[in-house]
Design an enzyme around this catalytic site. Sequence first.
Site, PDB file in Angstrom:
ATOM      1  N   ASP A 159      12.646 -25.091 -18.947  1.00 46.86           N
ATOM      2  CA  ASP A 159      12.524 -26.358 -18.934  1.00 46.86           C
ATOM      3  C   ASP A 159      13.066 -27.187 -18.144  1.00 46.86           C
ATOM      4  O   ASP A 159      14.413 -27.079 -18.186  1.00 46.86           O
ATOM      5  CB  ASP A 159      12.719 -26.549 -20.138  1.00 46.86           C
ATOM      6  CG  ASP A 159      11.948 -28.600 -20.592  1.00 46.86           C
ATOM      7  OD1 ASP A 159      11.908 -28.945 -19.650  1.00 46.86           O
ATOM      8  OD2 ASP A 159      12.862 -29.281 -21.958  1.00 46.86           O
ATOM      9  N   ASP A 206      11.948 -31.992 -21.343  1.00 48.66           N
ATOM     10  CA  ASP A 206      11.624 -32.341 -22.482  1.00 48.66           C
ATOM     11  C   ASP A 206      11.016 -31.655 -23.745  1.00 48.66           C
ATOM     12  O   ASP A 206      10.241 -31.893 -24.651  1.00 48.66           O
ATOM     13  CB  ASP A 206       9.824 -32.966 -21.722  1.00 48.66           C
ATOM     14  CG  ASP A 206       9.009 -31.727 -21.305  1.00 48.66           C
ATOM     15  OD1 ASP A 206       9.532 -30.900 -21.044  1.00 48.66           O
ATOM     16  OD2 ASP A 206       7.254 -32.776 -20.601  1.00 48.66           O
ATOM     17  N   ASP A 219       8.195 -25.936 -17.254  1.00 50.07           N
ATOM     18  CA  ASP A 219       7.738 -26.192 -16.250  1.00 50.07           C
ATOM     19  C   ASP A 219       8.186 -26.155 -14.539  1.00 50.07           C
ATOM     20  O   ASP A 219       8.980 -25.148 -15.050  1.00 50.07           O
ATOM     21  CB  ASP A 219       7.959 -28.548 -16.674  1.00 50.07           C
ATOM     22  CG  ASP A 219       9.957 -28.099 -16.227  1.00 50.07           C
ATOM     23  OD1 ASP A 219      10.739 -27.403 -15.451  1.00 50.07           O
ATOM     24  OD2 ASP A 219      10.243 -29.111 -16.550  1.00 50.07           O
ATOM     25  N   ASP A 258      -9.354 -15.608 -15.555  1.00 52.07           N
ATOM     26  CA  ASP A 258     -10.160 -16.426 -17.013  1.00 52.07           C
ATOM     27  C   ASP A 258     -11.142 -15.654 -17.663  1.00 52.07           C
ATOM     28  O   ASP A 258     -12.475 -16.494 -17.063  1.00 52.07           O
ATOM     29  CB  ASP A 258      -9.167 -17.685 -17.367  1.00 52.07           C
ATOM     30  CG  ASP A 258      -9.136 -18.039 -18.896  1.00 52.07           C
ATOM     31  OD1 ASP A 258      -7.983 -16.996 -19.589  1.00 52.07           O
ATOM     32  OD2 ASP A 258      -9.805 -19.027 -20.081  1.00 52.07           O
ATOM     33  N   GLU A 272      -9.582 -11.680 -15.457  1.00 48.44           N
ATOM     34  CA  GLU A 272      -9.497 -10.944 -17.290  1.00 48.44           C
ATOM     35  C   GLU A 272     -10.241 -10.798 -17.954  1.00 48.44           C
ATOM     36  O   GLU A 272     -11.178 -11.063 -18.406  1.00 48.44           O
ATOM     37  CB  GLU A 272      -8.664 -12.162 -17.935  1.00 48.44           C
ATOM     38  CG  GLU A 272      -7.788 -12.028 -19.633  1.00 48.44           C
ATOM     39  CD  GLU A 272      -8.371 -12.856 -20.546  1.00 48.44           C
ATOM     40  OE1 GLU A 272      -8.147 -13.099 -21.583  1.00 48.44           O
ATOM     41  OE2 GLU A 272      -9.570 -14.152 -19.842  1.00 48.44           O
TER      42      GLU A 272
HETATM   43  C1  GLC Z   1      -8.526 -16.313 -21.791  1.00 50.90           C
HETATM   44  C2  GLC Z   1      -6.739 -17.013 -22.178  1.00 50.90           C
HETATM   45  C3  GLC Z   1      -6.535 -17.429 -22.536  1.00 50.90           C
HETATM   46  C4  GLC Z   1      -7.350 -18.733 -23.572  1.00 50.90           C
HETATM   47  C5  GLC Z   1      -8.800 -18.534 -23.559  1.00 50.90           C
HETATM   48  C6  GLC Z   1      -9.568 -19.198 -23.345  1.00 50.90           C
HETATM   49  O1  GLC Z   1      -8.334 -14.865 -22.844  1.00 50.90           O
HETATM   50  O2  GLC Z   1      -6.354 -15.200 -22.038  1.00 50.90           O
HETATM   51  O3  GLC Z   1      -4.812 -18.030 -22.832  1.00 50.90           O
HETATM   52  O4  GLC Z   1      -7.260 -18.964 -24.847  1.00 50.90           O
HETATM   53  O5  GLC Z   1      -9.475 -17.284 -22.214  1.00 50.90           O
HETATM   54  O6  GLC Z   1      -9.424 -20.129 -21.851  1.00 50.90           O
END
Ligand code: GLC
Length: 502
Positions: free
Chosen positions: A21, A25, A29, A190, A244
């Site tokens: 950070d 805050d 960041d 994601d 992912e």
């Molecule tokens: C993926 C991300 C996770 C998030 C989910 C929904 O699994 O790694 O952190 O909660 O997607 O976007």
Amino acid sequence: MDIPWWRDAVVYEIYVRSFADASGDGVGDLAGVRERLPYLRELGVDAIWLTPFYPSPMADGGYDVADYRGVDPMFGTLSDFDALVAGAHDHGLRVVVDIVPNHSSSAHPWFQAALRGEGRERYLFRDRTNNWQSTFGGSAWTQVEDGQHYLHLFAPEQPDFNWRNPEVHAEFLDILRFWLDRGVDGFRIDVAMGLYKAEGLPDVGDQSFKATSPVWGQPEVHGVYREWRKVLDGYPGERMAVGEVWTDSSEDLALYVRPDELHQSFNFAWLQAPWSAPAFRKVIDDTLSTVPFATWVLSNHDVVRHRTRYAADDPVTGLERAKAALLTMLALPGSAYLYQGEELGLPEVNDLPDAARQDPVFFQSKGELPGRDGCRVPIPWTVDPPSHGFAPGGVRPWLPQPAAFAELSVEKQEGDAGSTLEFYRRALACRRDLARSIPYTLEWLKSPEGVLFFTRGPLICALNCGARPVRLPEHDEVLLASGPLRGDLLPPDTAVWLRRAS
Ligand code: GLC
């Protein structure tokens, strides 16, 4: 053909709100990441992956994106982003950013319009619901004022897009170009297997990540990645994408990395394997026989840190195993993804006070599941409380750090040859010298039960998951071990890299 940079890259995941950070805050960041680039270069990674820093109400730590082309003021500005990319490149580090195409935030202008009855076809609104559950707990449907319901596979603040609508495709192609034009080297996608849902949204019996599920991994999703690959290939400099993809089959995983789709996908089977030589060997064999470019990962911001996973009640054994697993992973063909803090041997923080928890998993399960905050506790850079150098001065971090983090801090470990940090540095340096000079293929050597011996050209890796020391395979030189060897014996919970002359 030249070997693309990402084939053997070590990519370091930065969970931005918990890394450093600079603004004071209490939340990490982009400027904080920039200040730590020398640390990352010295660690010896090739690239960083930044988790979402886009404008967001933070219902799911930023995975609820309200504007795909901006930076949340909490994380900085677009100029901070540009400065970070330039700085990373100056340090020889590539930059991968997270892209969240399965859902937006409910604060996104498209969803706000949909609530007013405009453009609902961009999301999945229905008059009637089905029995699907949110991954975080509870129904996957939320009703709006006029009686319709919308689908959200995650939090209610994360409405799922309708990928059968061409407008959604066009929007994401434009978003990719926006960040590629700003110089990013790749994307982490994601929930990459989520985008399409089976036509008719049929009820399901079991909602786990299965190749055959109507919820996940529909064949149409591959068309999206073919479109995206064309965009990536249109840019110079080997831009890449890693998906992912949660699934129960390595064959299904392989579909995402066909030559005209994504470059890589995460290999969660490796992370899910228990501490067991046959389990590890099976994942390695399945992976190498199904995907052209393997990846390996032990920890990330969604799972219990592997030090704790391998030995929940015994942190000493947990750390020995974590280091041995790392050394084994770094010897495998392909690229490796590290998660911030694993190089310090951070454990999962299990005793966070309920009042401090922020993960929607905790709230949607009504406190039954602790959620993922325990692996997201801010990094200890120094020994000093209250933030251990994570934030300036007396600022407190957004999640409290346990007192034990002082001993695990970078300041404490740097220069101590026996520390986890220095072990990671040595392992990454050694791998960097080796990775491109040894064959991509792997051969198994005969080994005792509970033990793995494999070789790649002159490199031999040995991992002992058993209970007794075993004799090292024949070698000419010990390159690196995850813990002390006993003469010619490899103790339990230890891995070693050996070199043989021929
Ligand atoms: C993926 C991300 C996770 C998030 C989910 C929904 O699994 O790694 O952190 O909660 O997607 O976007």
